[in-house]
Structures are given as C-alpha cells and as structure tokens.
Write an enzyme that holds these catalytic residues in place. Structure first.
Site, PDB file in Angstrom:
ATOM      1  N   CYS A 120      36.591  37.444  34.378  1.00 26.31           N
ATOM      2  CA  CYS A 120      37.741  37.235  35.271  1.00 26.31           C
ATOM      3  C   CYS A 120      39.050  37.525  34.545  1.00 26.31           C
ATOM      4  O   CYS A 120      39.993  38.060  35.136  1.00 26.31           O
ATOM      5  CB  CYS A 120      37.788  35.798  35.775  1.00 26.31           C
ATOM      6  SG  CYS A 120      36.364  35.328  36.738  1.00 26.31           S
TER       7      CYS A 120
HETATM    8  C1  BEZ Z   1      33.275  35.473  33.802  1.00 17.24           C
HETATM    9  O1  BEZ Z   1      34.274  35.665  34.506  1.00 17.24           O
HETATM   10  O2  BEZ Z   1      33.221  35.917  32.676  1.00 17.24           O
HETATM   11  C2  BEZ Z   1      32.073  34.730  34.325  1.00 17.24           C
HETATM   12  C3  BEZ Z   1      32.239  33.709  35.262  1.00 17.24           C
HETATM   13  C4  BEZ Z   1      31.141  33.017  35.706  1.00 17.24           C
HETATM   14  C5  BEZ Z   1      29.871  33.351  35.225  1.00 17.24           C
HETATM   15  C6  BEZ Z   1      29.728  34.399  34.323  1.00 17.24           C
HETATM   16  C7  BEZ Z   1      30.836  35.087  33.871  1.00 17.24           C
END
Ligand code: BEZ
Length: 211
Positions: free
Chosen positions: A45
């Site tokens: 994200c």
């Molecule tokens: C991420 O944004 O890196 C992420 C969020 C939830 C689960 C796996 C990755």
C-alpha cells in the site's frame, strides 16, 4: 447485491486526511478514482499511494480526482503519510478516508470475508462526472495495482464516451481504434475523416479521432 458497471456510485460523508468530505462535493464535475487499501503501514500500500501521488499531474490532466480509503483512522493515515513521503519520493497530495467502522468499505463491497476477515481488498472504482461507475477492479492484498493501466483505461473511457469507437487489446493513447459495430461501413467515411481499414466486415479500424 454488489455494485456493478453503470450503477450510480453511492454518496457518503466521511473524515479524511484533508478534513471531512461529502463524496459528491469532493468529486464535483470531475472523474474520480476511488481505491481501497487493506491497512495502514503496510508495504505494498505504501508503494501504491506513493505511485498514485507521483502520477497526480497525469490524473489532473484528465480531470480525475484521486481518493483513497483504508480501514484505519485519519490520525493513523496522517502518520503513515509521513512514511510515504519519506520513502516514495513524493509530497502526498490527495485525501485518504478514515473508515474505522468500515461503513464506506461495506457500502462499496470492499470487504471480501473469504479473502480476509479484517482487511479490505484492493478495489478500484472509476467514476464518471455523471456519478456512474465505469470501471471496477479487484486485486488481492498481495498484488500492487498498476496505475499506468488505470490511466490507460481512463484514456479509453474518455475517448469512447465522445466518439463511436472502442479500443482494442493493449491499446494506448495514439493507437488506432476500432469502429463500433453499430456504425455501418458505408457511414464510416463521413464520421471518420482520417480514414479507415476494413479487415473484416465487423473489424474496422480508424486513427484515434480526438488527436
Ligand atoms: C501490503 O500492503 O503490503 C499488504 C497488506 C495486507 C496484506 C499483505 C500485504
């Protein structure tokens, strides 16, 4: 039932990192890209928000407002934005909705309980100025989105909203388009003065009409 293409995007009021908003007032007469994030302080994200922020001038050129959502609160988002700015070579520049109660995530069907009990999936809604939903994408938490692809689809949506063309596989701005099937081949020269090719009776191409 979940939201589908052509549905009116639901309106809502919500707190954001840039203050409380009404969604429709925020969009006004623009297009909008509304996209969800599983959670704050997560690696994928962080890169997505950095990429979207760096691309904001491209969205602005197309009259598109960006708005993100994550099911943490606004104070948490504000702390996270410091990390996004530090690590993603950007000065973060659009609102992130705080949706602790998951009200907006539920309204837009961003929670997929069989994928995750707590996190939203990576949803993208492209909304036209008439508030109709024009594109829905759903990615898993493990896969970051391609914001160049979102810009490419917006180019196609804005072109095909105003001209009787569709865009073929892998089309990008400047490539030839296909003439929609409802236009008779005999009527093409008058409508498309740049010319056309008839490859099959149902497959007619023409240079992109709006450049
Ligand atoms: C991420 O944004 O890196 C992420 C969020 C939830 C689960 C796996 C990755």
């Amino acid at each position: 039932m979940s939201l589908q293409l052509g549905d009116i995007a639901p309106d809502f009021n919500a707190p954001t990192t840039l203050g409380d908003i009404n969604f429709y007032d925020y969009i006004k007469d623009s297009w909008a890209v509304f996209f969800s994030h599983p959670a704050d302080f997560t690696p994928v994200c962080t890169t997505e928000l950095g990429r979207a922020s760096r691309l904001k001038p491209e969205f602005d050129k197309r009259n598109v407002k960006l708005i993100a959502i994550s099911v943490d609160n606004v104070e948490s988002h504000k702390e996270w934005i410091k990390d996004i700015n530090e690590t993603q070579n950007t000065d973060f520049n659009f609102p992130i909705i705080g949706d602790e109660n998951k009200t907006v995530a539920q309204l837009y069907g961003m929670l997929h309980p069989n994928a995750s009990e707590t996190f939203t999936v990576r949803s993208v809604f492209v909304i036209a100025p008439d508030k109709k939903i024009k594109l829905i994408l759903t990615y898993p938490a493990s896969t970051g989105r391609n914001f160049d692809e979102i810009l490419r689809v917006i180019d196609s949506l804005q072109l095909t909203a105003n001209h009787s063309v569709a865009t073929p596989a892998d089309w990008k701005h400047g490539d030839d388009c296909v003439v929609v099937p409802s236009i008779a081949t005999a009527d093409i020269p008058a409508k498309f003065p740049k010319g056309f090719k008839e490859i099959k009776s149902y497959l007619r191409t023409t240079p992109q009409p709006n450049i």
